[in-house]
Design a protein around this motif. Structure first.
Motif, short mmCIF file in Angstrom:
data_model
loop_
_atom_site.label_atom_id
_atom_site.label_comp_id
_atom_site.label_asym_id
_atom_site.label_seq_id
_atom_site.Cartn_x
_atom_site.Cartn_y
_atom_site.Cartn_z
N GLN A 33 -17.50 -49.36 8.79
CA GLN A 33 -16.98 -48.34 7.95
C GLN A 33 -17.35 -46.97 7.87
O GLN A 33 -18.30 -46.50 8.08
CB GLN A 33 -16.77 -49.06 6.15
N PHE A 34 -15.95 -45.85 7.58
CA PHE A 34 -16.09 -44.90 7.72
C PHE A 34 -16.87 -44.47 6.75
O PHE A 34 -17.45 -43.00 6.10
CB PHE A 34 -14.53 -44.01 7.60
N GLN A 35 -17.30 -45.13 4.84
CA GLN A 35 -17.69 -44.85 3.97
C GLN A 35 -18.58 -44.77 3.87
O GLN A 35 -19.06 -44.22 3.22
CB GLN A 35 -17.49 -46.23 2.57
N LYS A 36 -19.82 -45.53 5.22
CA LYS A 36 -20.55 -45.86 4.51
C LYS A 36 -21.32 -44.33 6.15
O LYS A 36 -22.77 -44.51 6.07
CB LYS A 36 -21.22 -46.76 5.42
N LEU A 37 -20.57 -43.90 6.07
CA LEU A 37 -21.17 -42.32 6.97
C LEU A 37 -21.08 -41.03 6.15
O LEU A 37 -19.58 -41.27 5.75
CB LEU A 37 -20.32 -42.30 8.66
N VAL A 38 -21.78 -39.87 6.98
CA VAL A 38 -21.80 -39.17 6.25
C VAL A 38 -21.94 -38.04 7.46
O VAL A 38 -22.79 -37.92 7.70
CB VAL A 38 -23.27 -39.49 5.04
N PRO A 39 -21.38 -36.79 7.52
CA PRO A 39 -21.67 -35.99 7.75
C PRO A 39 -23.27 -35.34 7.75
O PRO A 39 -23.88 -35.27 7.56
CB PRO A 39 -20.25 -34.79 7.39
N SER A 40 -23.50 -35.00 9.10
CA SER A 40 -24.73 -34.01 9.24
C SER A 40 -24.57 -33.43 11.24
O SER A 40 -23.34 -33.60 11.74
CB SER A 40 -25.72 -35.65 9.60
N PRO A 41 -25.62 -33.32 11.07
CA PRO A 41 -25.84 -32.42 12.30
C PRO A 41 -25.04 -32.81 13.76
O PRO A 41 -24.99 -31.69 14.63
CB PRO A 41 -27.28 -31.29 11.95
N ALA A 42 -25.33 -33.94 14.00
CA ALA A 42 -25.12 -34.36 14.69
C ALA A 42 -24.00 -35.39 15.09
O ALA A 42 -23.52 -36.00 15.55
CB ALA A 42 -26.24 -35.18 15.06
N LEU A 43 -23.06 -35.21 13.23
CA LEU A 43 -22.00 -36.12 13.53
C LEU A 43 -20.72 -35.57 12.39
O LEU A 43 -21.03 -34.77 11.79
CB LEU A 43 -22.45 -37.41 12.33
N SER A 44 -19.99 -35.24 13.08
CA SER A 44 -18.31 -34.44 12.99
C SER A 44 -17.53 -35.58 12.42
O SER A 44 -17.50 -36.66 12.40
CB SER A 44 -17.87 -33.65 13.20
N ILE A 45 -17.53 -35.49 10.78
CA ILE A 45 -16.33 -36.77 9.98
C ILE A 45 -14.85 -35.95 9.61
O ILE A 45 -14.99 -34.74 8.56
CB ILE A 45 -16.48 -37.17 9.07
N VAL A 46 -13.54 -35.71 9.99
CA VAL A 46 -12.74 -34.96 9.50
C VAL A 46 -11.63 -36.46 9.33
O VAL A 46 -11.59 -37.40 10.09
CB VAL A 46 -12.20 -35.27 10.56
N GLN A 47 -11.69 -36.55 8.05
CA GLN A 47 -10.74 -37.25 7.20
C GLN A 47 -8.82 -36.48 6.74
O GLN A 47 -8.89 -34.96 5.87
CB GLN A 47 -10.91 -38.47 6.01
N PHE A 48 -7.98 -37.01 6.73
CA PHE A 48 -6.51 -37.34 6.23
C PHE A 48 -6.07 -38.32 5.28
O PHE A 48 -5.63 -39.73 6.02
CB PHE A 48 -6.05 -37.00 7.67
#
Length: 318
Positions: free
Chosen positions: A2-17
């Motif tokens: 689930q995207f809700q359980k992920l948070v952006p970090s220096p190793a992970l880019s997350i974009v939501q619309f």
């Protein structure tokens, strides 16, 4: 996952619309063109992790038809993260666990009747294709064993979770290479044990995709004119029935609905520019609608607002 359980970090880019008009320009940069089948509760998200030799992208999509042009010199593998989905790819129905492999220049036409969660593994210049792809510039769908697919899904999800919670591991070259190797070996096994669909089905789907491209070109060239199925079929050199079968296979809807949907989205694309020179009436007529009552009804049913509301909001934004 689930995207809700992920948070952006220096190793992970997350974009939501949560706004289709904000999402579409971003999608165009990636050479994809989506037409939502419903705008109710619209939401889409994308998470990306860069490994030493490949990139992992996980997309949370929405009900839509979408054209994507992949230019993947070293290869792309696409698979669903979850089982509950129903997708058609280039006219081939995918209503059971499946994955796609391709290399080179490939155009895909997806239909997703409902949103899904899928992963795209893009190989970089530092990786060979590991003999996954027999022929460049050709999509190859595969039916995997459930065990092999489950392993690939699990490793992919674990990498994203690690990038979110422990980004330092992804930024350390040796750890990143170890995670990448686990993923590549799992994909190796998925290809080794996967089966391809029958040749006749692949040939039929390519013919249907060609017909849909001809329809798209015809509609774009005759945007302001009424479009009649008989004229369109004659232009494509096939019967109206064959044309309808092609659209149903590739786009998942009737020929009439598809033509109307293209005209409506073309009209909306002009309205959201907010130009002072545009009126609702001129925009409707420029896209083949000459009965304003029908245009107003279809526009509201498709976009959950009136055309004048879309235009007014666009002008306020300017």
């Amino acid at each position: 996952m689930q995207f809700q359980k992920l948070v952006p970090s220096p190793a992970l880019s997350i974009v939501q619309f949560s706004d289709i008009d904000a999402f579409r320009p971003v999608e165009f940069v990636a050479d994809a063109r989506s037409v939502p089948l419903s705008l109710a509760n619209f939401h889409t998200a994308r998470a990306m992790v860069q490994l030493p030799g490949c990139q992992i992208t996980v997309l949370s999509s929405f009900p839509r038809i979408v054209d994507v042009s992949y230019r993947a010199t070293h290869g792309v593998v696409i698979f669903q993260i979850e089982n509950d989905y129903d997708v058609a790819v280039n006219g081939m129905s995918v209503d059971r666990p499946a994955f796609i492999g391709m290399r080179g220049n490939v155009d895909l036409q997806f239909v997703e009747p409902r949103g899904s969660l899928h992963a795209i593994i893009t190989l970089g210049a530092g990786l060979r294709d590991r003999e996954w792809f027999d022929t460049p510039d050709l999509l190859r769908p595969f039916t995997p064993t459930l065990e092999a697919l489950a392993t690939v899904r699990s490793i992919t999800t674990n990498i994203l979770q690690t990038a979110s919670a422990r980004p330092a591991l992804l930024l350390e070259p040796r750890s990143a290479l170890a995670l990448q190797e686990d993923l590549l070996l799992a994909i190796d096994e998925m290809f080794r044990r996967g089966r391809t669909p029958d040749v006749a089905g692949r040939i039929a789907s390519r013919g249907y995709c060609r017909l849909v491209r001809m329809i798209d070109e015809y509609v774009a060239f005759h945007a302001a004119s009424p479009i009649y199925s008989a004229d369109l079929a004659e232009q494509c050199g096939v019967s109206v029935r064959t044309l309808g079968t092609a659209v149903a296979s590739v786009r998942g809807m009737s020929l009439h609905r598809y033509l109307r949907l293209k005209q409506l989205w073309s009209a909306r694309a002009q309205l959201v520019k907010g130009s002072d020179a545009i009126t609702v009436t001129s925009c409707a007529r420029a896209n083949g609608f000459h009965h304003m009552g029908e245009f107003a009804r279809l526009y509201r049913a498709t976009f959950h607002e009136t055309a004048s509301t879309t235009l007014a909001r666009a002008r306020r934004a300017d």
